[in-house]
Structures are given as structure tokens and as C-alpha cells.
Design a protein around this motif. Structure first.
Motif, PDB file in Angstrom:
ATOM      1  N   GLU A  90     -10.873  15.738   2.715  1.00  0.00           N
ATOM      2  CA  GLU A  90     -11.937  14.734   2.759  1.00  0.00           C
ATOM      3  C   GLU A  90     -11.576  13.761   3.892  1.00  0.00           C
ATOM      4  OE1 GLU A  90     -11.116  13.394  -1.415  1.00  0.00           O
ATOM      5  OE2 GLU A  90     -10.139  15.234  -0.764  1.00  0.00           O
ATOM      6  N   ARG A  93      -9.512  10.549   3.136  1.00  0.00           N
ATOM      7  CA  ARG A  93      -8.106  10.701   2.732  1.00  0.00           C
ATOM      8  C   ARG A  93      -7.153  10.682   3.927  1.00  0.00           C
ATOM      9  NH1 ARG A  93      -4.098  10.638  -0.836  1.00  0.00           N
ATOM     10  NH2 ARG A  93      -3.483  12.793  -1.151  1.00  0.00           N
ATOM     11  N   HIS A 110      -6.120  22.135  -2.078  1.00  0.00           N
ATOM     12  CA  HIS A 110      -6.549  21.336  -3.234  1.00  0.00           C
ATOM     13  C   HIS A 110      -7.793  21.928  -3.888  1.00  0.00           C
ATOM     14  CE1 HIS A 110      -3.910  18.369  -1.268  1.00  0.00           C
ATOM     15  NE2 HIS A 110      -3.624  18.081  -2.526  1.00  0.00           N
ATOM     16  N   LYS A 269      -3.604   2.437  -6.687  1.00  0.00           N
ATOM     17  CA  LYS A 269      -3.472   3.887  -6.466  1.00  0.00           C
ATOM     18  C   LYS A 269      -3.029   4.434  -7.823  1.00  0.00           C
ATOM     19  CE  LYS A 269      -2.296   7.693  -4.964  1.00  0.00           C
ATOM     20  NZ  LYS A 269      -2.718   8.777  -4.393  1.00  0.00           N
ATOM     21  N   SER A 271      -1.825   7.705 -10.085  1.00  0.00           N
ATOM     22  CA  SER A 271      -1.342   9.086 -10.108  1.00  0.00           C
ATOM     23  C   SER A 271      -1.470   9.626 -11.522  1.00  0.00           C
ATOM     24  CB  SER A 271       0.134   9.151  -9.705  1.00  0.00           C
ATOM     25  OG  SER A 271       0.276   8.948  -8.329  1.00  0.00           O
ATOM     26  N   ARG A 273      -0.656  13.045 -14.137  1.00  0.00           N
ATOM     27  CA  ARG A 273       0.027  14.324 -14.344  1.00  0.00           C
ATOM     28  C   ARG A 273      -0.359  14.851 -15.722  1.00  0.00           C
ATOM     29  NH1 ARG A 273       0.730  13.221  -9.858  1.00  0.00           N
ATOM     30  NH2 ARG A 273       2.640  13.206  -8.629  1.00  0.00           N
TER      31      ARG A 273
HETATM   32  P1  5GP Z   1       0.392  11.890  -6.150  1.00  0.00           P
HETATM   33  O1  5GP Z   1       0.087  11.411  -7.524  1.00  0.00           O
HETATM   34  O2  5GP Z   1       1.754  12.490  -6.063  1.00  0.00           O
HETATM   35  O3  5GP Z   1       0.102  10.872  -5.095  1.00  0.00           O
HETATM   36  O4  5GP Z   1      -0.633  13.065  -5.857  1.00  0.00           O
HETATM   37  C1  5GP Z   1      -0.777  14.179  -6.705  1.00  0.00           C
HETATM   38  C2  5GP Z   1      -1.819  15.130  -6.136  1.00  0.00           C
HETATM   39  O5  5GP Z   1      -3.083  14.492  -6.131  1.00  0.00           O
HETATM   40  C3  5GP Z   1      -1.553  15.540  -4.692  1.00  0.00           C
HETATM   41  O6  5GP Z   1      -1.956  16.880  -4.530  1.00  0.00           O
HETATM   42  C4  5GP Z   1      -2.431  14.639  -3.897  1.00  0.00           C
HETATM   43  O7  5GP Z   1      -2.818  15.230  -2.689  1.00  0.00           O
HETATM   44  C5  5GP Z   1      -3.621  14.396  -4.825  1.00  0.00           C
HETATM   45  N1  5GP Z   1      -4.124  13.041  -4.651  1.00  0.00           N
HETATM   46  C6  5GP Z   1      -3.443  11.898  -4.881  1.00  0.00           C
HETATM   47  N2  5GP Z   1      -4.205  10.823  -4.593  1.00  0.00           N
HETATM   48  C7  5GP Z   1      -5.390  11.286  -4.155  1.00  0.00           C
HETATM   49  C8  5GP Z   1      -6.596  10.668  -3.691  1.00  0.00           C
HETATM   50  O8  5GP Z   1      -6.742   9.442  -3.614  1.00  0.00           O
HETATM   51  N3  5GP Z   1      -7.608  11.523  -3.328  1.00  0.00           N
HETATM   52  C9  5GP Z   1      -7.485  12.871  -3.396  1.00  0.00           C
HETATM   53  N4  5GP Z   1      -8.503  13.631  -3.033  1.00  0.00           N
HETATM   54  N5  5GP Z   1      -6.374  13.475  -3.828  1.00  0.00           N
HETATM   55  C10 5GP Z   1      -5.337  12.714  -4.208  1.00  0.00           C
END
Ligand code: 5GP
Length: 331
Positions: A90, A93, A110, A269, A271, A273
């Protein structure tokens, strides 16, 4: 236009002029590994390549060949004929305002990818953009996969598979890793640089962050928070929170772990899991982000209370949609 591996390999082999490689904001191992892997690979094919990121690089990646060549910029200058965007599909990003769709190439894995460029390859079933990049490089010219290419590519596969332990690790992932070791990659060099050079500040930060641990939805959700003031107090960097989310995730009975990171006042931000029952990519997508079934994220504005309210509403719906048997397995 989505291309097959063969078509993408042909395209990458043929591109010329000035090539700019970029990736996503707050670059992680797969983003850095894939962009640097392509940098060294395309250079060895005699091409004119640069790498530009929006955000600075976490120090634990400083061992990767080519890292000193990365330019960190707020805006993309117009000096390129082709743009290669790895690990992201995107435009927002990337952190850059304008990326032209023409003569731009996306290489990504993704599940939520919506490529905006004229040329893209997206394989959600592959472990990482690095593994996909390796497969393309083999099709282009396996001889050009030098140590300088192999080390970042291995590093990205290693980080995105949680050291070959997440369920995105396939038999082929191990074969690719074996081929990269044959190119001279020492797995301990990667492990040492990523995980055995922690600054004490990281542990001071961890102590504060773990105190924020809370549970929601009958213990099926656990969340932690990092505030800006914690970073100031411990003089730690936000990127040193890498891996913290594994603590709430590791708790018995927790199905979804959340990490709220305060970027600026009222700007977060998030995250996510999952242990597999809940598709967190779908939730993140609804909230403006994306990712994978078991690891996803998004950025949002508002007070922490508002952010939690919106997220917990989606999580509640997701848990409600599980069937009885799946819920029994969680209790
Ligand atoms: P993390 O939590 O480690 O930042 O990201 C975990 C997964 O989610 C990664 O594959 C990352 O690319 C995706 N991701 C994290 N934040 C975003 C975001 O704001 N937008 C999108 N499209 N993907 C995200």
C-alpha cells in the motif's frame, strides 16, 4: 498487474536506468533484508541501484552488507526510472507521499496486499518477502546470489519465521535457508547480531512495559503498552521493543496479544498476534492496517481508551464468530 514468478524474473532482469528500492516505514528484518538483498543482487547484474527508507534503521541490523548505503529521507526525489517496493503493497505504508504506479514493482507476501503498482508479485503463502526474493533471484541468475545477497535474505527469512518456528515455515523455507548457508551465511552471526547485543536500556524499558500487562475478554486477550514517557525515562528506542509482544502472547489461555505503542500524543501503532484461531490480519485491515493471519498491525489516532474500545469491539465480534468447538478449545 500481478505477474507470475517467471514474468517478474524476466521484468527484473530487463529493467534499466536508475533503480530505486524502498520498503515500509519502521523497517523490520524482512523489509531490510529484502531491500538490501535486491540492492546487492541488482548491483552484481551491473544495474544502477539506490535504497531509500522513510525511517531510520534499528541498530541491530548494522551488520548487513549494504546497510551504510541506505539513504533515509522524508521525501523521494524524482531521480529514478524504476521503483522496487519490497514487503509492502500500500502506498501509505512506504511513508512516502507519492510513488508513481508506472514503472513501479511490488514484491510482497502480505495476505492483505492490494498492490497499486503496474507490476506486482504477491505470495501470501510464502514465509517472507526474502524467501520470495530468493526464488526470483534463482530464476534470474543463481550465480549472482553472493554472500552479500545471501546474508540479508537469510536474516529476513529468519526474523519473519521467528527463527524457523512459525507456521509460515515450509519445507522449502528450510531448503532455501540451506542454500543460503552454502553461500557462506553463518546462522550464529545472524543470531548474535540480532539478539545478543541488547542494550541495558531495553531491559529497563521491558520492566516498565510488563507492568502495563492487562487482560480482556475473559483472559483470551492480553495487552501491553509503551508510552513515550517510558522511552524518555529509559533512553531506549522504540525499535528496542521488538519481541516484547511475545511475552503476553506466551501466556497460557491467551489467544490474542496486543501491543499499543504511543508514537506521538494521541497517535498509536498497534501490533497484534494470534495463536491461530483469530485472523488478526482481518481485524487490522478493518482498522486501516494489514499483515498476516497471526501477525498484523495498524496505525491509528485518538486516546488509548478510544483505540482500545474500537479494537476490543472487533475482537469481541471475532471471538463470537468462532464455533462452539473452537471456543471450547480456548477455555
Ligand atoms: P509488527 O506488529 O511486527 O509491526 O507487524 C506485524 C505484521 O503486520 C507485519 O507483517 C507487518 O508488515 C504488518 N503490519 C504492521 N503494521 C502495519 C500497518 O500499519 N499496515 C499494514 N498494512 N501492515 C502492518
Amino acid at each position: 498487474m500481478k505477474l507470475s514468478r517467471k514474468e517478474m524474473a524476466e521484468l527484473l532482469k530487463g529493467i534499466d536506468g536508475k533503480i530505486l528500492i524502498t520498503t515500509h516505514k519502521n523497517p523490520d528484518g524482512d523489509a531490510i533484508g529484502s531491500s538490501l538483498g535486491w540492492f546487492s543482487f541488482l548491483k552484481s547484474l551491473g544495474k544502477d541501484v539506490r535504497v531509500v527508507y522513510r525511517d531510520r534503521i534499528p541498530y541491530f541490523f548494522d551488520f548487513l552488507p549494504g546497510i551504510n548505503k541506505v539513504e533515509v529521507k522524508e521525501k523521494l526525489d524524482e531521480q529514478y526510472d524504476w521503483v522496487i517496493i519490497t514487503d509492502v503493497s500500500e502506498p501509505k505504508r512506504t511513508g512516502f507521499e507519492s510513488i508513481p504506479a508506472e514503472k513501479s514493482i511490488v514484491i510482497d507476501h502480505h495476505i492483505t496486499a492490494e498492490p497499486f503498482t503496474n507490476f506486482a508479485i504477491v505470495e501470501p503463502n510464502i514465509s517472507s518477502t526474502c524467501e520470495l526474493s530468493y526464488e526470483l533471484m534463482v530464476l534470474i541468475d543463481p550465480e549472482k546470489i553472493t554472500y552479500e545477497v545471501a546474508l540479508p535474505i537469510y536474516t529476513g527469512i529468519f526474523t519473519d519465521t521467528g527463527g524457523f518456528s512459525y507456521n509460515n515455515t515450509s519445507p522449502r523455507t528450510h531448503e532455501v535457508a540451506a542454500e543460503l548457508l552454502k553461500k557462506g551465511v553463518d546462522p550464529y552471526v545472524v543470531r548474535f547480531n540480532l539478539f545478543e547485543r541488547n542494550r541495558i536500556n531495553r531491559f529497563k524499558l521491558l520492566e516498565l512495559v510488563l507492568k502495563t500487562l492487562e487482560f480482556a475478554l475473559d483472559g483470551k486477550v492480553a495487552h501491553i503498552t509503551v508510552y513515550r514517557k517510558f522511552l524518555e525515562e529509559t533512553e531506549a528506542f522504540l525499535e528496542e521493543t521488538e519481541g516484547f509482544i511475545n511475552y503476553p502472547r506466551s501466556i497460557a489461555g491467551v489467544e490474542v496479544a496486543i501491543f499499543f505503542k504511543e508514537i506521538e500524543k494521541e497517535s498509536w501503532k498497534v501490533s497484534l498476534r494470534s495463536k491461530g484461531k483469530i485472523n488478526v490480519a482481518e481485524i487490522a485491515k478493518k482498522l486501516g492496517g494489514g499483515g498476516h493471519k497471526m501477525a498484523a498491525g495498524y496505525e491509528t489516532k485518538g486516546s488509548l481508551e478510544e483505540v482500545k474500545k474500537n479494537l476490543f469491539k472487533e475482537l469481541e465480534l471475532a471471538f463470537e464468530s468462532l464455533d462452539f468447538e473452537e471456543l471450547e478449545m480456548l477455555s
